[in-house]
Scaffold this active site. Structure first.
Site, short mmCIF file in Angstrom:
data_model
loop_
_atom_site.label_atom_id
_atom_site.label_comp_id
_atom_site.label_asym_id
_atom_site.label_seq_id
_atom_site.Cartn_x
_atom_site.Cartn_y
_atom_site.Cartn_z
N CYS A 69 -1.83 -3.89 2.32
CA CYS A 69 -3.10 -4.43 1.92
C CYS A 69 -4.73 -3.70 2.38
CB CYS A 69 -3.36 -5.93 2.75
SG CYS A 69 -2.02 -6.88 2.38
N ALA A 115 16.87 -13.48 0.83
CA ALA A 115 15.83 -12.65 0.20
C ALA A 115 14.52 -13.29 0.44
CB ALA A 115 16.21 -12.41 -1.13
N GLY A 157 -0.09 -4.86 -12.22
CA GLY A 157 1.21 -5.51 -12.01
C GLY A 157 2.23 -5.05 -11.17
N TYR A 164 -20.58 -28.36 10.73
CA TYR A 164 -21.82 -28.15 10.04
C TYR A 164 -22.93 -27.92 11.25
CZ TYR A 164 -26.64 -29.37 8.84
OH TYR A 164 -28.00 -29.39 8.51
N THR A 194 20.40 -16.50 -0.95
CA THR A 194 20.62 -16.23 -2.15
C THR A 194 21.93 -16.87 -2.92
OG1 THR A 194 21.91 -14.57 -1.64
CG2 THR A 194 19.65 -13.76 -1.99
N SER A 195 22.49 -16.51 -3.84
CA SER A 195 23.51 -17.18 -4.18
C SER A 195 25.01 -16.79 -3.48
CB SER A 195 23.93 -16.91 -5.61
OG SER A 195 23.99 -15.68 -6.19
N GLY A 254 14.43 -3.19 3.72
CA GLY A 254 12.62 -3.24 3.78
C GLY A 254 12.15 -3.86 5.05
C1 LIG Z 1 -2.64 -2.02 -2.30
C2 LIG Z 1 -1.86 -3.19 -2.05
C3 LIG Z 1 -3.15 -4.09 -1.56
C4 LIG Z 1 -2.47 -5.49 -1.21
N1 LIG Z 1 -3.47 -6.43 -0.81
C5 LIG Z 1 -3.05 -7.66 -0.36
C6 LIG Z 1 -3.88 -8.45 -0.02
O1 LIG Z 1 -5.03 -8.28 0.34
N2 LIG Z 1 -3.30 -9.90 0.41
C7 LIG Z 1 -2.09 -10.13 0.28
O2 LIG Z 1 -1.76 -11.18 0.30
N3 LIG Z 1 -1.42 -9.42 -0.30
C8 LIG Z 1 -1.65 -8.27 -0.71
N4 LIG Z 1 -0.80 -7.15 -1.24
C9 LIG Z 1 0.80 -7.60 -1.54
C10 LIG Z 1 1.48 -7.59 0.02
O3 LIG Z 1 1.33 -6.25 0.40
C11 LIG Z 1 2.99 -7.76 -0.77
O4 LIG Z 1 3.03 -9.01 -1.16
C12 LIG Z 1 3.73 -7.73 0.77
O5 LIG Z 1 3.83 -6.51 1.38
C13 LIG Z 1 5.48 -8.11 0.21
O6 LIG Z 1 6.21 -7.78 1.15
P1 LIG Z 1 7.66 -7.61 1.16
O7 LIG Z 1 8.27 -7.41 2.32
O8 LIG Z 1 8.24 -8.30 -0.10
O9 LIG Z 1 7.78 -6.08 0.50
P2 LIG Z 1 7.06 -4.73 1.07
O10 LIG Z 1 5.83 -4.82 2.15
O11 LIG Z 1 6.64 -3.93 -0.40
O12 LIG Z 1 8.20 -3.88 1.53
C14 LIG Z 1 9.23 -3.45 0.95
C15 LIG Z 1 9.67 -2.44 1.62
O13 LIG Z 1 11.19 -2.28 1.18
C16 LIG Z 1 11.39 -0.91 1.05
N5 LIG Z 1 12.74 -0.88 0.11
C17 LIG Z 1 12.76 -1.23 -0.97
N6 LIG Z 1 13.96 -1.02 -1.43
C18 LIG Z 1 14.86 -0.53 -0.56
C19 LIG Z 1 16.01 0.17 -0.46
N7 LIG Z 1 16.78 -0.09 -1.40
N8 LIG Z 1 16.37 0.49 0.64
C20 LIG Z 1 15.49 0.54 1.82
N9 LIG Z 1 14.32 0.14 1.86
C21 LIG Z 1 13.79 -0.48 0.40
C22 LIG Z 1 10.54 -0.28 0.48
O14 LIG Z 1 10.23 1.22 0.81
C23 LIG Z 1 9.18 -1.10 1.19
O15 LIG Z 1 8.71 -0.45 2.34
C24 LIG Z 1 -1.13 -5.91 -1.56
C25 LIG Z 1 -0.25 -4.94 -2.01
C26 LIG Z 1 -0.64 -3.60 -2.18
C27 LIG Z 1 0.30 -2.68 -2.80
#
Ligand SMILES: Cc1cc2nc3c(=O)[nH]c(=O)nc-3n(C[C@H](O)[C@H](O)[C@H](O)COP(=O)(O)OP(=O)(O)OC[C@H]3O[C@@H](n4cnc5c(N)ncnc54)[C@H](O)[C@@H]3O)c2cc1C
Length: 555
Positions: free
Chosen positions: A45, A283, A247, A430, A276-277, A10
């Site tokens: 975002c 993670a 969600g 302020y 993790t475990s 990711g």
């Molecule tokens: C439309 C939208 C608007 C948002 N707006 C906000 C906001 O305004 N403020 C805020 O704080 N948060 C916001 N968020 C939430 C925020 O984007 C996420 O909390 C954050 O990106 C999570 O980061 P992450 O690294 O866990 O996962 P992600 O950023 O989702 O990245 C996960 C990546 O892992 C990859 N992946 C998954 N499984 C595999 C695999 N098996 N092999 C290879 N690659 C894999 C996916 O392709 C993805 O690119 C928003 C989310 C969305 C969808």
């Protein structure tokens, strides 16, 4: 000694920040970041704003690319490569190069999972019909834009009224679509308490968004070239496209198959260092369970800030540092048609779910800056604190200006274990155009602290039997005549000292004014004269947030 190999699954918020931090701490490590999507480090975002056209150039969403990771950080970022499984015994991941179908294995010394969370797509009839979209990736939002253009779409139904649903509503309205939101709960913005969601709902309706609250989706079909959203109440909403924003679910398939511990909330279980475990696997991000700083419970939180911080902490741990993740408090903000909606810490709903008692709430409606300076806008604020010691538990705020600043201050106070007495004493910026000599945050602290000290007892509108209580409205007669709480007696603050004889000494008096301030003055005056009094928190403005329209009287 051979160099350490760090593999990261990711490459967006958590993964990319982990990779870059690993490089900053260890110049000799081999760092490989794998993402199945076409991009790394893209701005999830920003996606709603790309759909709406505020961000019109797709390349602006791509914060970094594999070439930049290589040149600047000597990190290999491989897009289009999906990790299929983890062999924990051999310390290898199995990877599929999606373009060719080639399978290969990559060994690791340390593995970081940051696979994010996937949008919920419930198995409802018709869920796979063309025109039903989720918003998670750049290609998702490109497809929505293309669909709108190709079909000349005029209407959309959004399922779910959380942050993404509301942002999508605004952006689709900006594109000229007529938008209906279908939400199972009786309110928008589920993390908020219902009375704080009410001004958001009214604001959205004023901007033409139709709200179908308290109604779940039963399924989808199509008729006359349009999609139809069927709800549990039997309603049918037709539209040219549907956005599912109900969600997200942590992506735990890899972790589960590898035998890593998953918690009861469905996220990967990690320790304070995001381990993790399995001692070689970390993670981070949307996929993990985290501790709620306020309630102490395990929770899931899909926000970019925590994902970035966790990525950094995992990197620290991998590189031998002892950083710890302190937990989350859910600080979040959302803009909707010029209204800012922000919250931090616990809501009353979440406290009740966690069976936490012994808290009190205050409502206030101060201006964002000095009232005499042009352009002042009210902010509706709700502060929740522990009665025994004033510890701040949470806050929600809604208004047109400077809402985020107040919530950020309170969020910082919560993180440091602060109390309402700290808010009372906070020294904040302020000048007339920026705040008040007593900032809204100070006011929130003062009102709560006054209550704890017993200087003025507060009453909550929701717990006072309005039909049976002695309600004293201390506003001016013109305000009272415009509208008031049924059964209230009007005795303006400035006249109270001359008309004490009209007030009963054998009953408790519940005082209210416009927003709570004159009520406070009246309560102090009357309590010193021997009356039993309580000030209704937030005054008439809070009553309007809470009360159904039919319980408002006008003379
Ligand atoms: C439309 C939208 C608007 C948002 N707006 C906000 C906001 O305004 N403020 C805020 O704080 N948060 C916001 N968020 C939430 C925020 O984007 C996420 O909390 C954050 O990106 C999570 O980061 P992450 O690294 O866990 O996962 P992600 O950023 O989702 O990245 C996960 C990546 O892992 C990859 N992946 C998954 N499984 C595999 C695999 N098996 N092999 C290879 N690659 C894999 C996916 O392709 C993805 O690119 C928003 C989310 C969305 C969808």
């Amino acid at each position: 000694m051979s160099e350490k190999k760090i593999v990261i699954v990711g490459g967006v918020a958590g993964g990319a920040s982990c990779a870059a931090r690993c490089r900053r701490l260890d110049e000799s490590a081999r760092i490989l970041m794998l993402d199945r999507g076409p991009h790394v480090s893209f701005a999830n975002c920003g996606l709603p704003y790309y759909v709406g056209g505020i961000i019109d150039d797709e390349s602006k969403l791509l914060i970094a690319n594999p070439a930049l990771f290589k040149d600047r950080f000597n990190i290999e970022a491989r897009t289009g490569n999906e990790v299929l499984s983890i062999d924990t015994a051999a310390r290898e991941v199995e990877v599929k190069e999606l373009a060719s179908g080639r399978l290969y294995r990559e060994p690791y010394d340390a593995l970081v999972l940051s696979p994010g969370a996937s949008p919920v797509r419930p198995p409802l009839p018709g869920i796979d019909l063309p025109g039903i979209f989720v918003v998670r990736t750049v290609p998702d939002s490109r497809r929505i834009r293309e669909w709108i253009d190709q079909k000349n779409a005029k209407s959309a139904v959004i399922i779910g009224a959380g942050f993404i649903g509301l942002e999508m509503a605004e952006n689709l309205v900006l594109r000229g679509l007529s938008v209906t939101i279908v939400e199972m709960l009786n309110q928008v913005m589920p993390p908020f308490d219902p009375e704080m969601a009410r001004p958001i709902q009214e604001h959205m309706e004023r901007h033409g968004v139709k709200l179908a609250l308290g109604d779940g989706v039963a399924g989808f079909d199509s008729a006359a070239g349009q999609l139809v959203v069927n709800t549990q109440s039997g309603a049918r909403h037709t539209a040219d496209l549907v956005i599912l924003a109900i969600g997200v679910r942590p992506e735990t398939a890899l972790a589960k198959a590898a035998g890593l511990q998953v918690g009861q909330r469905g996220g990967i279980r990690v320790d304070e260092q995001m381990r993790t475990s399995d001692a070689r696997i970390w993670a981070v991000g949307d996929a993990v369970e985290v501790r709620d700083l306020v309630t102490g419970d395990w929770t899931l939180l899909a926000l970019a800030g925590p994902a970035n911080r966790q990525g950094r902490i995992a990197a620290d741990a991998i590189c031998g540092r002892n950083s710890k993740f302190c937990g989350v408090q859910g600080t979040a903000v959302c803009g909707i048609f010029g209204l800012t909606v922000a919250g931090t810490g616990a809501s009353e709903k979440s406290l009740q779910r966690a069976s936490v008692t012994g808290y009190e709430t205050v409502y206030l409606h101060p201006s964002n800056h000095a009232g005499y300076y042009p352009g002042a806008k009210p902010i509706n604020i709700k502060l929740i604190f522990r009665k025994s010691d004033g510890r701040i538990l949470g806050a929600q705020a809604v208004g047109e200006a400077d809402v985020d600043k107040r919530i950020d201050v309170i969020a910082t106070a919560i993180q440091f274990g602060g109390t309402v007495f700290d808010l009372e004493e906070s020294e904040l910026c302020y000048a007339p155009q920026f705040g008040g000599a007593k900032d809204p945050v100070n006011y929130a602290g003062m009102i709560a602290a006054n209550s704890i000290r017993g200087d003025v007892l507060l009453a909550d509108w929701r717990h006072v039997p309005l039909s049976d209580s002695f309600l004293l409205d201390v506003r001016d007669p013109e305000e009272f005549e415009t509208s008031h709480v049924p059964g209230a007696i009007n005795l303006p603050l400035n006249r109270i000292r001359h008309r004490l004889a009209e007030l009963p000494r054998d009953r408790e008096l519940f005082i209210y004014c416009g927003v709570g301030q004159r009520g406070y003055y009246a309560a102090r005056l009357l309590s010193q004269k021997g009356f039993r009094v309580k000030n209704l928190s937030g005054g008439y403005r809070t009553y309007r947030l809470l009360a159904p329209a039919n319980s408002i009287a006008s003379s």
